[in-house]
Design a protein around this motif. Structure first.
Motif, PDB file in Angstrom:
ATOM      1  N   LEU A   1     -40.476  37.834 -35.183  1.00 28.49           N
ATOM      2  CA  LEU A   1     -41.229  36.585 -35.299  1.00 28.49           C
ATOM      3  C   LEU A   1     -42.676  36.861 -35.682  1.00 28.49           C
ATOM      4  O   LEU A   1     -43.275  36.135 -36.481  1.00 28.49           O
ATOM      5  CB  LEU A   1     -41.163  35.821 -33.975  1.00 28.49           C
ATOM      6  N   ARG A   2     -43.243  37.900 -35.116  1.00 32.19           N
ATOM      7  CA  ARG A   2     -44.620  38.262 -35.436  1.00 32.19           C
ATOM      8  C   ARG A   2     -44.762  38.643 -36.909  1.00 32.19           C
ATOM      9  O   ARG A   2     -45.793  38.420 -37.530  1.00 32.19           O
ATOM     10  CB  ARG A   2     -45.057  39.418 -34.533  1.00 32.19           C
ATOM     11  N   GLN A   3     -43.694  39.191 -37.462  1.00 38.06           N
ATOM     12  CA  GLN A   3     -43.717  39.613 -38.863  1.00 38.06           C
ATOM     13  C   GLN A   3     -43.341  38.493 -39.823  1.00 38.06           C
ATOM     14  O   GLN A   3     -43.285  38.702 -41.027  1.00 38.06           O
ATOM     15  CB  GLN A   3     -42.774  40.809 -39.049  1.00 38.06           C
ATOM     16  N   GLY A   4     -43.103  37.298 -39.282  1.00 34.08           N
ATOM     17  CA  GLY A   4     -42.893  36.143 -40.141  1.00 34.08           C
ATOM     18  C   GLY A   4     -41.463  35.704 -40.335  1.00 34.08           C
ATOM     19  O   GLY A   4     -41.202  34.803 -41.136  1.00 34.08           O
ATOM     20  N   TRP A   5     -40.526  36.300 -39.601  1.00 36.25           N
ATOM     21  CA  TRP A   5     -39.129  35.876 -39.738  1.00 36.25           C
ATOM     22  C   TRP A   5     -38.963  34.443 -39.264  1.00 36.25           C
ATOM     23  O   TRP A   5     -39.497  34.037 -38.241  1.00 36.25           O
ATOM     24  CB  TRP A   5     -38.232  36.811 -38.924  1.00 36.25           C
ATOM     25  N   ASN A   6     -38.190  33.668 -40.022  1.00 34.52           N
ATOM     26  CA  ASN A   6     -37.990  32.245 -39.735  1.00 34.52           C
ATOM     27  C   ASN A   6     -36.696  32.055 -38.944  1.00 34.52           C
ATOM     28  O   ASN A   6     -35.602  32.294 -39.477  1.00 34.52           O
ATOM     29  CB  ASN A   6     -37.920  31.464 -41.046  1.00 34.52           C
ATOM     30  N   PRO A   7     -36.763  31.609 -37.667  1.00 31.46           N
ATOM     31  CA  PRO A   7     -35.545  31.460 -36.855  1.00 31.46           C
ATOM     32  C   PRO A   7     -34.648  30.317 -37.295  1.00 31.46           C
ATOM     33  O   PRO A   7     -33.550  30.160 -36.766  1.00 31.46           O
ATOM     34  CB  PRO A   7     -36.105  31.213 -35.449  1.00 31.46           C
ATOM     35  N   ASN A   8     -35.106  29.506 -38.258  1.00 28.48           N
ATOM     36  CA  ASN A   8     -34.274  28.400 -38.743  1.00 28.48           C
ATOM     37  C   ASN A   8     -33.492  28.754 -40.002  1.00 28.48           C
ATOM     38  O   ASN A   8     -32.791  27.902 -40.548  1.00 28.48           O
ATOM     39  CB  ASN A   8     -35.161  27.175 -39.006  1.00 28.48           C
TER      40      ASN A   8
END
Length: 318
Positions: free
Chosen positions: A215-222
């Motif tokens: 998440l910190r690296q920008g991964w989108n959980p959606n």
């Protein structure tokens, strides 16, 4: 830039600590500390406090508070009055009565003290747990642009306005748009791309540190994992089905982290299931599982809840 109340709902769900008049309200632990001592207070008064903290110095009407704190429920105005009275009683020696929460006759209430805010999303901590982003008295560090994507700097807030140093840059990272602060003239930070295969491995293992790092690296959980429209929350909830002996608290922490990072709880897959309907099903987590109770709460309480959009909606296949 704009008033704080206009910040996106994703940011409104971040883990935050509000500092005001020698008191601290911590949203992550849902606790109120008055002059160094945690006080025992019910949920509804704290929800009222959060709504006032979101708009410091501004009159929040009774109707707005009732809609935010008691959504989809008809309650008498006395419920709000009681909640405010309990807050003032909890403030006690730190300046109770109307010194902190002012009554605006005929309208509503106003938080009448300066407010300082710390954003503490899972994405925004450095190795020592210290806040990353903008150093005190300095400009944003471009090497930490990914943290700035989800974490405005700590600072003092005026009655209604807030400002962010530096420009905003948009970059496509991990399937979603990420806004990052940059110092003037600095080059954008290139963030590593997270594959969905790696993300699935982390979610199935309930590997919270790895999920936080993604998440910190920008991964989108959606971002969906499959053609059926199942994203991160659905993948985590599948653990209930194929591993009945899983660690319930660990699963809850991973699901909560995804939700705090903006994972949608009202999106249906092609079969009409939502994260809540999957969690509540007996062949998955079941109605008594901590993650089901958390999702139910977020569906029907707090700021702008999706309500019945969280329920499954099955369409007959032709």
């Amino acid at each position: 830039m704009g008033d704080f109340a206009s910040v996106t709902p994703a940011l409104r769900r971040q883990r935050r600590r509000w500092l005001f008049s020698r008191m601290v309200f911590d949203e992550a632990s849902w606790t109120l500390v008055v002059e160094g001592r945690q006080v025992d207070i019910e949920t509804k008064p704290l929800e009222v406090l959060r709504e006032l903290l979101l708009r410091p110095g501004e009159v929040v009407t009774k109707g707005e508070l009732l809609d935010a704190v008691w959504p989809m429920v008809t309650v008498v105005e006395a419920s709000l009055t009681t909640a405010v009275r309990k807050l003032r009683r909890a403030f006690g020696g730190a300046g109770g009565d109307d010194a902190i929460i002012e009554t605006v006759s005929g309208l509503g209430y106003r938080l009448a003290v300066p407010v300082e805010i710390e954003f503490r999303p899972v994405q925004g901590h450095g190795p020592s747990g210290a806040q990353t982003g903008t150093p005190p008295g300095g400009r944003p560090d471009p090497s930490q642009a990914h943290d700035a994507a989800v974490q405005p700097p700590r600072g003092s807030w005026s009655a209604q306005k807030w400002s962010v140093a530096g420009a905003l840059v948009l970059a496509l990272v991990g399937g979603g748009l990420v806004a990052a602060r940059m110092a003037p003239g600095a080059a954008p930070t290139v963030l590593p791309r997270i594959s969905q295969a790696d993300a699935k491995d982390a979610l199935r293992a309930l590997d919270l540190p790895r999920v936080e790092r993604m998440l910190r690296q920008g991964w989108n959980p959606n971002t969906p994992f499959d053609a059926e429209g199942n994203a991160a929350l659905n993948e985590v909830l599948n653990v209930c089905s194929w591993n009945p002996g899983h660690d319930k608290e660990k699963l809850l922490l991973v699901a909560r982290t995804l939700y705090d990072a903006g994972a949608r709880i009202d999106v249906r897959n092609v079969w009409g299931d939502t994260p809540y309907s999957i969690a509540a099903a007996k062949r998955y987590c079941g109605p008594d599982h901590p993650v089901t109770q958390m999702l139910r709460k977020e569906c029907y309480t707090g700021y702008n809840p999706p309500g019945d959009k969280c329920l499954a909606k099955y369409v007959a296949k032709r």
